[in-house]
Design a protein around this motif. Structure first.
Motif, PDB file in Angstrom:
ATOM      1  N   ARG A 185      -7.643   3.519   2.455  1.00  0.00           N
ATOM      2  CA  ARG A 185      -7.186   4.013   3.767  1.00  0.00           C
ATOM      3  C   ARG A 185      -7.632   3.062   4.877  1.00  0.00           C
ATOM      4  NH1 ARG A 185      -9.596   8.718   1.580  1.00  0.00           N
ATOM      5  NH2 ARG A 185      -8.020  10.021   0.596  1.00  0.00           N
ATOM      6  N   ASP A 186      -8.875   2.604   4.786  1.00  0.00           N
ATOM      7  CA  ASP A 186      -9.397   1.698   5.799  1.00  0.00           C
ATOM      8  C   ASP A 186      -8.619   0.384   5.818  1.00  0.00           C
ATOM      9  OD1 ASP A 186     -11.308   3.664   6.277  1.00  0.00           O
ATOM     10  OD2 ASP A 186     -12.956   2.546   5.352  1.00  0.00           O
ATOM     11  N   ILE A 187      -8.329  -0.154   4.640  1.00  0.00           N
ATOM     12  CA  ILE A 187      -7.542  -1.400   4.567  1.00  0.00           C
ATOM     13  C   ILE A 187      -6.158  -1.175   5.164  1.00  0.00           C
ATOM     14  CG2 ILE A 187      -6.428  -3.038   2.980  1.00  0.00           C
ATOM     15  CD1 ILE A 187      -8.982  -2.787   1.213  1.00  0.00           C
ATOM     16  N   ASP A 188      -5.533  -0.046   4.856  1.00  0.00           N
ATOM     17  CA  ASP A 188      -4.229   0.268   5.449  1.00  0.00           C
ATOM     18  C   ASP A 188      -4.322   0.233   6.966  1.00  0.00           C
ATOM     19  OD1 ASP A 188      -3.119   0.583   2.945  1.00  0.00           O
ATOM     20  OD2 ASP A 188      -3.063   2.780   3.016  1.00  0.00           O
ATOM     21  N   GLY A 189      -5.382   0.814   7.529  1.00  0.00           N
ATOM     22  CA  GLY A 189      -5.562   0.816   8.974  1.00  0.00           C
ATOM     23  C   GLY A 189      -5.783  -0.567   9.543  1.00  0.00           C
ATOM     24  N   ILE A 190      -6.541  -1.386   8.838  1.00  0.00           N
ATOM     25  CA  ILE A 190      -6.822  -2.750   9.291  1.00  0.00           C
ATOM     26  C   ILE A 190      -5.555  -3.594   9.283  1.00  0.00           C
ATOM     27  CG2 ILE A 190      -8.006  -4.901   8.648  1.00  0.00           C
ATOM     28  CD1 ILE A 190     -10.321  -3.021   7.624  1.00  0.00           C
ATOM     29  N   LEU A 191      -4.767  -3.428   8.235  1.00  0.00           N
ATOM     30  CA  LEU A 191      -3.542  -4.233   8.106  1.00  0.00           C
ATOM     31  C   LEU A 191      -2.423  -3.724   8.999  1.00  0.00           C
ATOM     32  CD1 LEU A 191      -3.482  -4.905   4.271  1.00  0.00           C
ATOM     33  CD2 LEU A 191      -4.484  -6.290   6.083  1.00  0.00           C
ATOM     34  N   LYS A 239     -14.882   6.768  -2.747  1.00  0.00           N
ATOM     35  CA  LYS A 239     -15.216   5.588  -1.947  1.00  0.00           C
ATOM     36  C   LYS A 239     -14.069   4.572  -1.971  1.00  0.00           C
ATOM     37  CE  LYS A 239     -19.307   2.801  -1.078  1.00  0.00           C
ATOM     38  NZ  LYS A 239     -20.642   2.421  -1.507  1.00  0.00           N
ATOM     39  N   ASP A 240     -13.413   4.445  -3.111  1.00  0.00           N
ATOM     40  CA  ASP A 240     -12.273   3.522  -3.224  1.00  0.00           C
ATOM     41  C   ASP A 240     -11.068   4.035  -2.445  1.00  0.00           C
ATOM     42  OD1 ASP A 240     -13.586   1.656  -5.077  1.00  0.00           O
ATOM     43  OD2 ASP A 240     -13.501   3.357  -6.448  1.00  0.00           O
ATOM     44  N   LEU A 241     -10.817   5.334  -2.537  1.00  0.00           N
ATOM     45  CA  LEU A 241      -9.708   5.910  -1.764  1.00  0.00           C
ATOM     46  C   LEU A 241      -9.927   5.702  -0.272  1.00  0.00           C
ATOM     47  CD1 LEU A 241      -9.064   9.299  -3.623  1.00  0.00           C
ATOM     48  CD2 LEU A 241      -7.698   7.200  -3.739  1.00  0.00           C
ATOM     49  N   GLN A 242     -11.165   5.901   0.189  1.00  0.00           N
ATOM     50  CA  GLN A 242     -11.445   5.708   1.610  1.00  0.00           C
ATOM     51  C   GLN A 242     -11.280   4.247   2.011  1.00  0.00           C
ATOM     52  OE1 GLN A 242     -11.879   8.070   4.044  1.00  0.00           O
ATOM     53  NE2 GLN A 242     -11.494   6.231   5.250  1.00  0.00           N
ATOM     54  N   MET A 243     -11.718   3.326   1.161  1.00  0.00           N
ATOM     55  CA  MET A 243     -11.549   1.909   1.483  1.00  0.00           C
ATOM     56  C   MET A 243     -10.068   1.538   1.510  1.00  0.00           C
ATOM     57  SD  MET A 243     -12.895  -0.938   2.432  1.00  0.00           S
ATOM     58  CE  MET A 243     -14.641  -0.657   2.175  1.00  0.00           C
ATOM     59  N   PRO A 246       0.370   9.021  -2.689  1.00  0.00           N
ATOM     60  CA  PRO A 246       1.445   9.093  -1.696  1.00  0.00           C
ATOM     61  C   PRO A 246       0.989   8.875  -0.251  1.00  0.00           C
ATOM     62  CG  PRO A 246       1.712  10.836  -3.306  1.00  0.00           C
ATOM     63  CD  PRO A 246       0.370  10.194  -3.562  1.00  0.00           C
ATOM     64  N   GLU A 247      -0.273   9.115   0.037  1.00  0.00           N
ATOM     65  CA  GLU A 247      -0.769   8.915   1.405  1.00  0.00           C
ATOM     66  C   GLU A 247      -1.239   7.484   1.646  1.00  0.00           C
ATOM     67  OE1 GLU A 247      -5.373  10.114   1.641  1.00  0.00           O
ATOM     68  OE2 GLU A 247      -4.092  11.744   0.971  1.00  0.00           O
ATOM     69  N   LEU A 248      -1.238   6.669   0.613  1.00  0.00           N
ATOM     70  CA  LEU A 248      -1.692   5.288   0.721  1.00  0.00           C
ATOM     71  C   LEU A 248      -0.491   4.350   0.730  1.00  0.00           C
ATOM     72  CD1 LEU A 248      -4.637   5.487  -1.836  1.00  0.00           C
ATOM     73  CD2 LEU A 248      -4.768   5.641   0.657  1.00  0.00           C
ATOM     74  N   ASP A 249      -0.506   3.381   1.634  1.00  0.00           N
ATOM     75  CA  ASP A 249       0.637   2.499   1.846  1.00  0.00           C
ATOM     76  C   ASP A 249       0.679   1.355   0.837  1.00  0.00           C
ATOM     77  OD1 ASP A 249       2.840   1.238   2.950  1.00  0.00           O
ATOM     78  OD2 ASP A 249       1.696   0.292   4.549  1.00  0.00           O
ATOM     79  N   GLY A 250       1.533   1.493  -0.168  1.00  0.00           N
ATOM     80  CA  GLY A 250       1.749   0.401  -1.115  1.00  0.00           C
ATOM     81  C   GLY A 250       0.732   0.276  -2.228  1.00  0.00           C
ATOM     82  N   TRP A 251      -0.179   1.226  -2.358  1.00  0.00           N
ATOM     83  CA  TRP A 251      -1.200   1.176  -3.397  1.00  0.00           C
ATOM     84  C   TRP A 251      -0.676   1.786  -4.686  1.00  0.00           C
ATOM     85  CZ3 TRP A 251      -5.883  -1.202  -2.689  1.00  0.00           C
ATOM     86  CH2 TRP A 251      -6.232  -1.537  -1.375  1.00  0.00           C
ATOM     87  N   GLU A 252      -1.193   1.286  -5.813  1.00  0.00           N
ATOM     88  CA  GLU A 252      -0.877   1.849  -7.116  1.00  0.00           C
ATOM     89  C   GLU A 252      -2.151   1.872  -7.954  1.00  0.00           C
ATOM     90  OE1 GLU A 252       1.870  -0.599  -9.274  1.00  0.00           O
ATOM     91  OE2 GLU A 252       0.617  -2.369  -9.120  1.00  0.00           O
ATOM     92  N   ARG A 253      -2.147   2.702  -8.966  1.00  0.00           N
ATOM     93  CA  ARG A 253      -3.239   2.728  -9.938  1.00  0.00           C
ATOM     94  C   ARG A 253      -2.797   1.872 -11.111  1.00  0.00           C
ATOM     95  NH1 ARG A 253      -3.802   5.967 -14.272  1.00  0.00           N
ATOM     96  NH2 ARG A 253      -2.273   7.420 -13.461  1.00  0.00           N
ATOM     97  N   ALA A 254      -3.545   0.800 -11.375  1.00  0.00           N
ATOM     98  CA  ALA A 254      -3.201  -0.097 -12.479  1.00  0.00           C
ATOM     99  C   ALA A 254      -4.470  -0.742 -13.014  1.00  0.00           C
ATOM    100  CB  ALA A 254      -2.222  -1.173 -12.005  1.00  0.00           C
TER     101      ALA A 254
END
Length: 93
Positions: free
Chosen positions: A86-92, A80-84, A14-22
């Motif tokens: 978050r980082d991608i969300d910030g970059i985009l 590490k994946d969760l942090q990346m 829920p804290e990640l923008d548009g991400w899903e586990r698949a």
């Protein structure tokens, strides 16, 4: 680094923008207004990923860029994946 449980990943989504586990990875696709906008976003993400030594799988299809995050050496999704993500969300932005 420990692989996260499905419950731990689902709790973080829920804290990640548009991400899903698949398919065993965190995934997000983003549609950009133009092809070169997507390429520029990939460049910014790639520079950050290189600095962090954690590289997402990136697929470019015209104006849509898809990111997949999994720690291959651990065989699953880690902090590490969760942090990346978050980082991608910030970059985009």
């Amino acid at each position: 680094m420990a692989v996260l449980t499905d419950e731990q990943v689902d709790a973080a989504l829920p804290e990640l923008d548009g991400w899903e586990r698949a398919d065993g990875a965190l995934r997000r696709s983003v549609k950009f207004p133009a092809f070169l906008d997507g390429i520029e976003a990939v460049r910014r993400v790639a520079e950050h990923a290189e600095a962090k030594d954690h590289h997402p799988d990136i697929d470019i299809r015209w104006c849509t860029v898809s990111f997949a995050l999994v720690t291959h050496s651990e065989g699953g999704i880690t902090d590490k994946d969760l942090q990346m993500a978050r980082d991608i969300d910030g970059i985009l932005g």
